[in-house]
Motif scaffolding. Structure first.
Motif, PDB file in Angstrom:
ATOM      1  N   ARG A  25       1.314  -1.429  -0.009  1.00  0.00           N
ATOM      2  CA  ARG A  25       0.224  -0.278   0.395  1.00  0.00           C
ATOM      3  C   ARG A  25       0.768   1.275   0.108  1.00  0.00           C
ATOM      4  NH1 ARG A  25      -4.443  -2.799   4.076  1.00  0.00           N
ATOM      5  NH2 ARG A  25      -2.323  -2.715   5.685  1.00  0.00           N
ATOM      6  N   ASP A  28       2.273   2.010  -3.568  1.00  0.00           N
ATOM      7  CA  ASP A  28       1.193   2.099  -4.292  1.00  0.00           C
ATOM      8  C   ASP A  28       1.124   3.378  -4.041  1.00  0.00           C
ATOM      9  OD1 ASP A  28       0.788  -0.271  -5.499  1.00  0.00           O
ATOM     10  OD2 ASP A  28      -1.286  -1.088  -4.374  1.00  0.00           O
ATOM     11  N   LYS A  29       0.917   4.173  -2.845  1.00  0.00           N
ATOM     12  CA  LYS A  29       0.437   5.680  -2.230  1.00  0.00           C
ATOM     13  C   LYS A  29       1.894   6.008  -3.168  1.00  0.00           C
ATOM     14  CE  LYS A  29      -0.248   8.714   1.536  1.00  0.00           C
ATOM     15  NZ  LYS A  29      -0.340   9.212   2.169  1.00  0.00           N
ATOM     16  N   TYR A  31       3.917   5.344  -5.985  1.00  0.00           N
ATOM     17  CA  TYR A  31       3.469   5.459  -7.562  1.00  0.00           C
ATOM     18  C   TYR A  31       2.233   6.677  -7.258  1.00  0.00           C
ATOM     19  CZ  TYR A  31       1.854   3.616 -11.256  1.00  0.00           C
ATOM     20  OH  TYR A  31       1.319   3.870 -12.784  1.00  0.00           O
ATOM     21  N   LEU A 133      -5.421   2.121 -10.859  1.00  0.00           N
ATOM     22  CA  LEU A 133      -4.974   2.129  -9.155  1.00  0.00           C
ATOM     23  C   LEU A 133      -6.215   1.903  -8.038  1.00  0.00           C
ATOM     24  CD1 LEU A 133      -2.448   1.991  -7.757  1.00  0.00           C
ATOM     25  CD2 LEU A 133      -2.456   4.124  -7.010  1.00  0.00           C
ATOM     26  N   LYS A 136      -7.315  -1.068  -6.921  1.00  0.00           N
ATOM     27  CA  LYS A 136      -6.656  -2.831  -6.476  1.00  0.00           C
ATOM     28  C   LYS A 136      -8.219  -2.701  -5.331  1.00  0.00           C
ATOM     29  CE  LYS A 136      -4.203  -2.895  -9.511  1.00  0.00           C
ATOM     30  NZ  LYS A 136      -3.584  -3.400 -10.612  1.00  0.00           N
ATOM     31  N   HIS A 139      -6.776  -1.582  -1.038  1.00  0.00           N
ATOM     32  CA  HIS A 139      -6.868  -0.387  -0.202  1.00  0.00           C
ATOM     33  C   HIS A 139      -8.150  -0.318   0.554  1.00  0.00           C
ATOM     34  CE1 HIS A 139      -3.583   0.940  -2.833  1.00  0.00           C
ATOM     35  NE2 HIS A 139      -4.047   0.312  -3.842  1.00  0.00           N
ATOM     36  N   TYR A 147      -8.650   7.886  -5.562  1.00  0.00           N
ATOM     37  CA  TYR A 147      -7.661   7.194  -5.796  1.00  0.00           C
ATOM     38  C   TYR A 147      -8.641   7.874  -7.620  1.00  0.00           C
ATOM     39  CZ  TYR A 147      -4.107   5.434  -3.908  1.00  0.00           C
ATOM     40  OH  TYR A 147      -2.760   5.577  -2.853  1.00  0.00           O
TER      41      TYR A 147
END
Length: 181
Positions: A25, A28-29, A31, A133, A136, A139, A147
């Motif tokens: 996570r 991803d944050k 990214y 994203l 996903k 999250h 997002y």
């Protein structure tokens, strides 16, 4: 919806989000932050601060408001002297024929397309990446919603910018030497 279903199918063997490593996570944050632009006003979409959301939404409203100035200028209303439309047809008073004095060609529109793609494609792709994203399942629902909203608004404003640039250029360009990028 298909992206969400595919992600759920692909990760069917993984443990539920509460048992997953927080490092995924966090990755991803990071990214998402790099996708929206570190230092960009769009990064406020990732946060939970009300002040940050107000700033980014006011910025988007300002951008759209400025774009509408060009939409109004591109309107085709020959009775209104405030529009920016260039009328390129010339008619002589003593003959029935008219001719188009515009010398636009495909080359000018190709250059316009390349310039628009160069400047806007990155934001459009990044907005779509944020939407993907958001699908996903790892999250939280709030993070996914941020997002999704951020990606959707970014892609929408970018698409609107491309549309406005195209219609305004079509309204005012009469010469291959005066087309706006």
């Amino acid at each position: 919806m298909a992206v969400y279903a595919y992600d759920k199918y692909k990760n069917r063997e993984l443990p539920r989000s509460s048992a997953r490593r927080p490092s995924v996570r966090n990755r991803d944050k990071k990214y998402a932050l790099s996708t929206l632009g570190d230092g960009s006003v769009y990064q406020f979409f990732l946060g939970t601060s009300i002040a940050g959301w107000i700033i980014v939404l006011l910025t988007l409203a300002t951008q759209v408001g400025m774009l509408f100035v060009f939409v109004e200028g591109a309107e085709i209303d020959l009775s209104d002297d405030n529009v920016d439309l260039i009328y390129s047809w010339k008619c002589s008073r003593d003959q029935d024929d008219c001719r188009d004095t515009s010398d636009l060609n495909g080359r000018g529109w190709t250059v316009f397309g390349v310039l628009m793609a160069t400047h806007l494609l990155k934001d459009l792709i990044n907005g779509i990446k944020m939407i993907v994203l958001s699908a996903k399942e790892r999250h939280t629902k709030n993070t996914r919603a941020r997002y999704f909203v951020g990606g959707t608004l970014m892609a929408t404003v970018t698409s609107f910018t491309l549309y406005v640039s195209t219609i305004y250029n079509a309204a005012i360009a009469t010469s291959k030497y005066h087309e706006l990028p």
